[in-house]
Design a protein around this motif. Structure first.
Motif, mmCIF file in Angstrom:
data_model
loop_
_atom_site.group_PDB
_atom_site.id
_atom_site.type_symbol
_atom_site.label_atom_id
_atom_site.label_comp_id
_atom_site.label_asym_id
_atom_site.label_seq_id
_atom_site.Cartn_x
_atom_site.Cartn_y
_atom_site.Cartn_z
ATOM 1 N N PHE A 157 -5.169 51.640 -67.544
ATOM 2 C CA PHE A 157 -6.422 50.878 -67.549
ATOM 3 C C PHE A 157 -7.328 51.276 -68.717
ATOM 4 C CE2 PHE A 157 -10.858 50.261 -66.244
ATOM 5 C CZ PHE A 157 -10.851 48.900 -65.995
ATOM 6 N N LYS A 158 -7.503 52.561 -68.947
ATOM 7 C CA LYS A 158 -8.395 53.028 -70.014
ATOM 8 C C LYS A 158 -7.914 52.543 -71.381
ATOM 9 C CE LYS A 158 -11.197 55.597 -67.438
ATOM 10 N NZ LYS A 158 -12.637 55.268 -67.270
ATOM 11 N N SER A 159 -6.611 52.654 -71.608
ATOM 12 C CA SER A 159 -6.043 52.217 -72.891
ATOM 13 C C SER A 159 -6.170 50.712 -73.056
ATOM 14 C CB SER A 159 -4.580 52.630 -72.997
ATOM 15 O OG SER A 159 -4.429 54.026 -72.877
ATOM 16 N N LEU A 180 -11.745 50.017 -58.537
ATOM 17 C CA LEU A 180 -12.354 50.549 -59.760
ATOM 18 C C LEU A 180 -13.738 51.138 -59.479
ATOM 19 C CD1 LEU A 180 -11.492 47.776 -62.396
ATOM 20 C CD2 LEU A 180 -10.416 50.022 -62.140
ATOM 21 N N SER A 181 -14.094 52.131 -60.270
ATOM 22 C CA SER A 181 -15.449 52.684 -60.183
ATOM 23 C C SER A 181 -16.433 51.660 -60.733
ATOM 24 C CB SER A 181 -15.543 53.975 -60.998
ATOM 25 O OG SER A 181 -15.385 53.684 -62.384
ATOM 26 N N LEU A 182 -17.714 51.819 -60.417
ATOM 27 C CA LEU A 182 -18.729 50.881 -60.906
ATOM 28 C C LEU A 182 -18.761 50.847 -62.426
ATOM 29 C CD1 LEU A 182 -21.663 51.597 -58.394
ATOM 30 C CD2 LEU A 182 -20.170 49.587 -58.480
ATOM 31 N N GLN A 183 -18.557 52.017 -63.038
ATOM 32 C CA GLN A 183 -18.583 52.098 -64.498
ATOM 33 C C GLN A 183 -17.405 51.329 -65.110
ATOM 34 O OE1 GLN A 183 -18.549 56.122 -65.977
ATOM 35 N NE2 GLN A 183 -18.588 55.515 -68.133
ATOM 36 N N ASP A 184 -16.228 51.573 -64.560
ATOM 37 C CA ASP A 184 -15.046 50.867 -65.070
ATOM 38 C C ASP A 184 -15.138 49.369 -64.802
ATOM 39 O OD1 ASP A 184 -13.906 53.136 -66.088
ATOM 40 O OD2 ASP A 184 -12.587 53.496 -64.363
ATOM 41 N N ALA A 218 -17.428 47.749 -67.349
ATOM 42 C CA ALA A 218 -16.748 47.649 -68.646
ATOM 43 C C ALA A 218 -15.727 46.509 -68.640
ATOM 44 C CB ALA A 218 -16.071 48.967 -68.978
ATOM 45 N N LEU A 219 -15.020 46.373 -67.533
ATOM 46 C CA LEU A 219 -14.017 45.314 -67.427
ATOM 47 C C LEU A 219 -14.685 43.939 -67.433
ATOM 48 C CD1 LEU A 219 -11.117 44.368 -66.977
ATOM 49 C CD2 LEU A 219 -11.482 44.660 -64.514
#
Length: 541
Positions: free
Chosen positions: A91-93, A114-118, A121-122
């Motif tokens: 996911f990060k990549s 997913l976390s709120l931060q991720d 970003a998505l």
């Protein structure tokens, strides 16, 4: 016509199957499944160099993971298509890539966790892609199913297909208002249709399946309408079931499905007018066979078992060469005039090319007839009429008796024997020097096919079960029957109900067609089989 026939056969004279597969051999052959089969064998050879393997791979018509894996085994990591490269990223990549790559690689099943931060970003990343953004919004909502139901049918199905089975059981397996499902189903979106079919044929989402009851869907595909009828029937909602069966019958352009729905209208209602109508069908299937046997009426379909006169000489092409067949078929497909095709059949009036003659005649007559051939039967010492009937029933379904046929999975010849089965079958038959090309010899193919059918028959007994196992594999059928949810004694509408609930669509349809072939061949060879009595022996649970 003589000029046209010469054109069709001319190129064939230069072709033959090489004893040794080389790059030169492969390069000399036309693009198609036949060459792909020989490329697969060439790549499988441990003596093939990487350099030659790369040259061969460039000639492939249909690139498959099987061929790619063989190339990589030679030491050349194959460059994956971008969608597969992106699918391998974590996911990060993935978030560091462009929007197209995110679309390829994002696993929607991850979104709810997913976390709120991720998640933020998505959402920022996919915002320009409306379709993907909508799915992410739905999967990040507090009530995912509610939002799915408020979307469109295509979006619902895409999200459903992206979820894991555990997620489906948690998120989708709920009690839903039938009106909401009707709204989505009546959009007649292919993906939603396929989803509904899978749910009805499975027991994994019982609440969702129950929610389909009384939904009164009217605009789904004919087969989905039919399965909705089966779903209602299993819930003992006979009136709703009959409505769905009638809708499926009236909207289907597929004659088998039309007859299936008509049969079920009769079978549930007992209305003999429906049975009489079914008996008038010119299509050969187990439903029309049932109707004619029940009413003791003469079938309305036409059966062709042979062409006369046929020459005993060799045809002007090698019936055992898959390259010749591919070129011949390609050339024949360019002839569309019915009269020209009819005249052309005489160029194939040889005993050994009976199947090819039927192939052309079928096109010339616009598929009006039913060809129940038994080529090369005189070359086999049959143990019984049953064995002969079942072997030809399978051969008709597998290849229409064309000896040099190769499938996309490289099944070979008239009986479509898989390459990995050739050696063990040969050992059991005591002919261990058998080559894969021998499966293009129709006599050897029939011997191998009837051997395998004998093995399956010893285990599964009934020709319907043998057909399921021949198509889906014996392991598939063992697992299916071991669940003891099908072919249940004393359950209403059996075994017809179980025949509609076989989990693999291809095997389900295959079994029905082979069984009809079997009944017809038995009669042609001198046995009259009562369909109802034969089906009664399938009730094993």
């Amino acid at each position: 016509m003589r000029k046209q026939a010469i054109g069709i056969f001319f190129i064939l004279s230069v072709l033959c199957v090489a004893k040794e597969i080389t790059i030169e051999f492969l390069e000399s052959k036309p693009k198609g499944l036949a060459r792909d089969f020989y490329i697969w064998r060439f790549l499988s050879d441990e003596n093939t160099s990487l350099q030659d393997a790369l040259k061969a791979y460039d000639l492939v018509h249909r690139k498959t993971p099987k061929l790619t894996a063989l190339l990589e085994k030679k030491g050349m990591p194959h460059e994956l298509p971008r969608e597969l490269q992106c699918a391998r990223l974590d996911f990060k990549s993935l978030l560091k890539e462009d929007l197209e790559c995110v679309g390829y690689g994002l696993k929607l099943s991850q979104v709810p966790n997913l976390s709120l931060q991720d998640l933020k970003a998505l959402k920022d990343k996919v915002a320009p892609n409306k379709s993907l953004s909508t799915k992410v919004e739905i999967l990040s909502s507090k009530n995912i199913l509610t939002q799915m139901l408020l979307s469109d049918a295509k979006t619902f199905a895409q999200i459903y297909n992206a979820l894991t089975q555990k997620q489906r059981e948690k998120l989708i397996n709920q009690n839903i208002k039938p009106q909401r499902l009707k709204k989505l189903a009546d959009e007649n979106a292919p993906a939603f249709d396929k989803m509904l079919q899978g749910i009805i044929l499975s027991d994994s989402l019982p609440r969702f399946k129950k929610s389909l009851l009384n939904a009164h869907i009217t605009k789904a595909s004919p087969y989905t309408l039919f399965l909705l009828g089966i779903n209602e029937l299993m819930a003992k909602n006979t009136k709703n079931a009959l409505t769905y069966f009638k809708l499926a019958q009236n909207t289907s352009k597929d004659v088998l499905l039309h007859n299936k729905a008509l049969f079920w209208r009769y079978y549930v209602s007992g209305d003999k007018k429906l049975l009489s109508k079914l008996a008038q069908s010119t299509n050969i299937d187990i439903y029309t066979i049932y109707a004619n046997q029940k009413l003791r009426t003469a079938p309305q379909y036409t059966i062709i078992t042979d062409f006369t006169p046929l020459s005993e000489k060799k045809p002007p092409f090698n019936i055992q060469d898959p390259f010749e067949w591919e070129i011949l078929r390609s050339n024949l497909l360019q002839v569309n005039d019915a009269k020209a095709l009819d005249e052309l059949t005489q160029e194939f009036a040889f005993v050994d090319s009976l199947a090819h003659m039927a192939y052309i005649h079928n096109r010339a007559t616009k598929y009006q007839n039913n060809y129940f051939l038994s080529p090369f039967a005189q070359n086999i010492k049959w143990k019984s009429i049953d064995q002969k009937a079942l072997t030809y029933a399978i051969a008709r379904q597998e290849s229409n008796f064309l000896p040099a046929l190769i499938s996309t999975s490289y099944a070979l010849g008239m009986m479509q024997i898989m390459p990995f089965n050739v050696a063990p079958f040969a050992k059991s038959l005591g002919v261990e020097d058998t080559k894969l090309e021998d499966m293009f010899n129709p006599i050897i193919a029939l011997e191998f096919g009837r051997f395998y059918l004998g093995e399956l028959e010893r285990e599964f007994k009934n020709p319907l079960f043998v057909a399921y196992a021949y198509n889906g594999g014996p392991g598939f059928l063992r697992r299916t029957l071991a669940q003891k949810k099908l072919f249940i004694k004393k359950r209403k509408y059996e075994p017809w109900l179980s025949m509609e609930l076989i989990p693999y669509e291809e095997s389900r349809i295959y079994g029905l067609k082979v069984l009809a072939n079997y009944i017809v061949y038995e009669e042609l060879f001198g046995n009259n089989i009562a369909l109802e009595q034969l089906l009664a022996t399938t009730l094993i649970n």
